[in-house]
Design a protein around this motif. Structure first.
Motif, PDB file in Angstrom:
ATOM      1  N   SER A  20       0.813  -1.228   0.000  1.00  0.00           N
ATOM      2  CA  SER A  20       0.000   0.000   0.000  1.00  0.00           C
ATOM      3  C   SER A  20       0.841   1.269   0.000  1.00  0.00           C
ATOM      4  CB  SER A  20      -0.995  -0.031   1.165  1.00  0.00           C
ATOM      5  OG  SER A  20      -0.327  -0.193   2.367  1.00  0.00           O
ATOM      6  N   PRO A  21       0.231   2.395  -0.407  1.00  0.00           N
ATOM      7  CA  PRO A  21       0.931   3.679  -0.482  1.00  0.00           C
ATOM      8  C   PRO A  21       0.685   4.512   0.774  1.00  0.00           C
ATOM      9  CG  PRO A  21      -1.149   3.893  -1.567  1.00  0.00           C
ATOM     10  CD  PRO A  21      -1.147   2.530  -0.934  1.00  0.00           C
ATOM     11  N   GLU A  74       6.137   3.030   4.476  1.00  0.00           N
ATOM     12  CA  GLU A  74       7.119   3.530   5.448  1.00  0.00           C
ATOM     13  C   GLU A  74       6.985   5.044   5.642  1.00  0.00           C
ATOM     14  OE1 GLU A  74       7.538   2.587   2.432  1.00  0.00           O
ATOM     15  OE2 GLU A  74       9.312   3.397   1.431  1.00  0.00           O
ATOM     16  N   GLY A 103       7.561  -1.784   6.603  1.00  0.00           N
ATOM     17  CA  GLY A 103       8.903  -1.810   6.005  1.00  0.00           C
ATOM     18  C   GLY A 103       8.989  -0.936   4.787  1.00  0.00           C
TER      19      GLY A 103
HETATM   20  P1  NAD Z   1       5.181   4.561  -4.142  1.00  0.00           P
HETATM   21  O1  NAD Z   1       5.076   3.856  -5.433  1.00  0.00           O
HETATM   22  O2  NAD Z   1       6.384   5.383  -3.886  1.00  0.00           O
HETATM   23  O3  NAD Z   1       5.098   3.524  -2.915  1.00  0.00           O
HETATM   24  C1  NAD Z   1       4.099   2.541  -2.834  1.00  0.00           C
HETATM   25  C2  NAD Z   1       4.642   1.318  -2.116  1.00  0.00           C
HETATM   26  O4  NAD Z   1       5.756   0.826  -2.839  1.00  0.00           O
HETATM   27  C3  NAD Z   1       5.142   1.602  -0.705  1.00  0.00           C
HETATM   28  O5  NAD Z   1       4.665   0.570   0.143  1.00  0.00           O
HETATM   29  C4  NAD Z   1       6.650   1.596  -0.822  1.00  0.00           C
HETATM   30  O6  NAD Z   1       7.280   1.049   0.315  1.00  0.00           O
HETATM   31  C5  NAD Z   1       6.904   0.719  -2.017  1.00  0.00           C
HETATM   32  N1  NAD Z   1       8.069   1.155  -2.798  1.00  0.00           N
HETATM   33  C6  NAD Z   1       8.490   2.420  -3.011  1.00  0.00           C
HETATM   34  N2  NAD Z   1       9.586   2.429  -3.803  1.00  0.00           N
HETATM   35  C7  NAD Z   1       9.870   1.143  -4.097  1.00  0.00           C
HETATM   36  C8  NAD Z   1      10.892   0.499  -4.851  1.00  0.00           C
HETATM   37  N3  NAD Z   1      11.839   1.193  -5.474  1.00  0.00           N
HETATM   38  N4  NAD Z   1      10.870  -0.844  -4.933  1.00  0.00           N
HETATM   39  C9  NAD Z   1       9.903  -1.567  -4.310  1.00  0.00           C
HETATM   40  N5  NAD Z   1       8.920  -1.004  -3.558  1.00  0.00           N
HETATM   41  C10 NAD Z   1       8.906   0.324  -3.440  1.00  0.00           C
HETATM   42  O7  NAD Z   1       3.839   5.415  -4.004  1.00  0.00           O
HETATM   43  P2  NAD Z   1       3.447   6.457  -2.859  1.00  0.00           P
HETATM   44  O8  NAD Z   1       4.355   7.634  -2.980  1.00  0.00           O
HETATM   45  O9  NAD Z   1       3.316   5.792  -1.542  1.00  0.00           O
HETATM   46  O10 NAD Z   1       1.975   6.847  -3.329  1.00  0.00           O
HETATM   47  C11 NAD Z   1       1.725   7.832  -4.272  1.00  0.00           C
HETATM   48  C12 NAD Z   1       1.444   7.267  -5.640  1.00  0.00           C
HETATM   49  O11 NAD Z   1       0.463   6.242  -5.570  1.00  0.00           O
HETATM   50  C13 NAD Z   1       0.865   8.294  -6.588  1.00  0.00           C
HETATM   51  O12 NAD Z   1       1.396   8.106  -7.877  1.00  0.00           O
HETATM   52  C14 NAD Z   1      -0.621   7.999  -6.579  1.00  0.00           C
HETATM   53  O13 NAD Z   1      -1.311   8.438  -7.715  1.00  0.00           O
HETATM   54  C15 NAD Z   1      -0.612   6.514  -6.470  1.00  0.00           C
HETATM   55  N6  NAD Z   1      -1.864   6.041  -5.880  1.00  0.00           N
HETATM   56  C16 NAD Z   1      -2.730   5.329  -6.651  1.00  0.00           C
HETATM   57  C17 NAD Z   1      -3.946   4.920  -6.119  1.00  0.00           C
HETATM   58  C18 NAD Z   1      -4.946   4.134  -6.909  1.00  0.00           C
HETATM   59  O14 NAD Z   1      -5.858   3.589  -6.287  1.00  0.00           O
HETATM   60  N7  NAD Z   1      -4.847   4.039  -8.214  1.00  0.00           N
HETATM   61  C19 NAD Z   1      -4.247   5.214  -4.801  1.00  0.00           C
HETATM   62  C20 NAD Z   1      -3.321   5.930  -4.046  1.00  0.00           C
HETATM   63  C21 NAD Z   1      -2.129   6.340  -4.591  1.00  0.00           C
END
Ligand code: NAD
Length: 460
Positions: free
Chosen positions: A115-116, A144, A171
């Motif tokens: 999750s984000p 995180e 994590g």
């Molecule tokens: P993110 O992609 O940075 O992180 C999401 C998850 O991925 C986190 O749990 C994080 O620990 C993990 N992660 C981050 N970098 C990683 C890597 N290099 N390798 C493996 N895992 C990694 O996203 P965010 O900043 O938490 O959320 C914002 C983004 O999510 C925006 O682009 C938003 O539009 C999108 N979002 C989409 C929805 C949807 O339902 N479509 C909902 C909420 C957010």
């Protein structure tokens, strides 16, 4: 113990539990979902406080978009699950008679949910509810960037469920990397398109199916015949909710040139009246999740194009509600998802030009919003814009209707969920044909000699 070994063990334990208990009965699933509902109800205060610490979320928003939202989803899932698990009868063509056919939804097995940060409660628990309703076991990895919410969720989930059924991990990238080396039966990822690509690459090693709920630039089109007052009210609502950190927030506005100055006048008045002369003091405005994102958003602001707002305080994770005008497609703010309270406004002279602008951007939007009173304009835009979902004369609300699938298209995502669509997302739709034995048409079996011409004649 290395993370790889730890997660390998966890997945093995969950798979053993799944195999031993498959299929988890309807009453077991309903009971577990009810326990989750009670636990969330009991943790409301802790979750609200954590959301305030991590994102400075106003309590009202925390309830409406996170806690209340999840409680409502649990209530309706528990109620409707009996209907969803029932095999669904379909017609059987005459040449297969006598037989009946149906679709039997079966659980996938051990699922991973990542999750984000932006709706850390709803976007962790909503897919979990769907996965458990469909009869799966789950490992859940929280963000995180929201350490307080993640801590409460971990404590809540890991004390409520046995870890061979549901296990919550707090994590970062290192944890996701280790988790993704394991073989899951489904991976449900919500986050950025960049990380979504990495998740899909890793999932491909095991041919694990994925649901990717990603982001993108969601446009708002305000047509010449729009109710400007309503458009302004609802665009500001959708944009400022969670301080712009909403995946379906209006990212930018395309407004008909003929009403642009009136629209901008009302837009600035509305922002001023809601957040005052010093929005930093407003109790209704949250904060950006961290200083890194605050800095990123601040760098998208071009002071020469700001008509309201424009101030920021990186240390305090504050960005004022901001509107930018005379924005060009090659401005930095149009090159990435804003994900903050900064709204660029561009003009158009013909509604077709708005469609051309949307199509010129690299990603199909997750959401698109149309403000128009005319049915033909609404229909034209609905049919011409490729987007995950749309709302006419509102923003964000399409996501709140559990009878609509929620998901993206192209770079904004793969697959969808919510309500029954969530149950389907975490199920395999197994086809079953049940043939009668009281009749057996020998015509279909070898020897085929002399049968083909008769068959062709019959089918003509
Ligand atoms: P993110 O992609 O940075 O992180 C999401 C998850 O991925 C986190 O749990 C994080 O620990 C993990 N992660 C981050 N970098 C990683 C890597 N290099 N390798 C493996 N895992 C990694 O996203 P965010 O900043 O938490 O959320 C914002 C983004 O999510 C925006 O682009 C938003 O539009 C999108 N979002 C989409 C929805 C949807 O339902 N479509 C909902 C909420 C957010």
């Amino acid at each position: 113990m290395s993370l790889d070994t730890l997660f390998e063990k966890k997945v093995q334990q969950q798979r053993a539990f799944f195999m031993a208990n498959q299929p988890l009965s309807l009453s077991y699933r309903q009971q577990q979902l009810s326990l989750l509902k009670d636990a969330i109800f009991d943790h409301q205060e802790a979750l609200t406080e954590a959301l305030s610490l991590d994102l400075n979320k106003p309590e009202f928003e925390s309830y409406v978009t996170e806690i209340g939202y999840v409680l409502n989803e649990l209530k309706s899932t528990i109620k409707q699950l009996k209907k969803w698990v029932k095999p669904q009868k379909v017609n059987t063509p005459f040449f297969l008679q006598p037989a009946t056919s149906y679709i039997h939804s079966t659980a996938l097995g051990v699922c991973l949910i990542i999750s984000p940060f932006n709706y850390p409660v709803a976007l962790t628990l909503s897919p979990l509810i769907a996965a458990l309703a469909a009869g799966n076991c789950c490992i859940v990895k929280t963000s995180e960037l929201t350490p307080n919410v993640s801590r409460v969720l971990k404590q809540l989930l890991n004390s409520l469920f046995s870890s061979d059924y549901v296990h919550c991990v707090n994590g970062d990238v290192e944890h996701v990397t280790a988790l993704l080396t394991q073989k899951f039966d489904h991976i449900f990822f919500t986050g950025s398109s960049e990380v979504g690509k990495l998740v899909m690459q890793q999932a491909a090693q095991h041919l694990t199916p994925v649901t990717l709920e990603l982001g993108g630039k969601s446009p708002c089109i305000v047509c010449a015949d729009a109710n400007i007052e309503i458009a302004v009210k609802r665009i500001v609502y959708g944009k400022m909710l969670n301080t712009g950190q909403t995946c379906v927030a209006p990212d930018y506005v395309l407004v008909d040139d003929s009403i642009k100055s009136e629209f901008l006048k009302q837009l600035t008045q509305r922002i001023k009246s809601l957040y005052g002369a010093e929005p930093i003091k407003s109790k209704d405005l949250g904060r950006i999740v961290n200083t890194q994102h605050t800095k990123r958003i601040s760098q998208l602001i071009d002071p020469d194009k700001v008509i309201i707002g424009g101030r920021f305080d990186i240390k305090n994770r504050y960005i004022a509600p901001t509107v930018m005008v005379n924005v060009e497609l090659d401005d930095p703010i149009m090159q990435q998802e804003v994900f903050g309270p900064v709204l660029p406004v561009l003009g158009f002279s013909e509604v077709e030009d708005a469609v051309t602008i949307i199509r010129s951007l690299p990603s199909h939007p997750l959401a698109a919003y149309i403000f128009s009173e005319g049915k033909s304009t609404q229909d034209l835009l609905v049919s011409q814009i490729q987007a995950g979902g749309m709302a006419i004369n509102h923003c964000v609300q399409q996501l709140a209707n559990p009878n609509l699938p929620f998901g993206g298209v192209g770079l904004s995502g793969i697959g969808s969920y919510h309500g029954k669509y969530g149950f389907d997302c975490f199920s395999h739709q197994k086809s079953v044909l049940k043939a009668a034995t009281w009749f057996d048409l020998s015509f279909a079996y070898p020897p085929y000699k002399g049968k083909l011409s008769k068959l062709k004649k019959f089918l003509e």
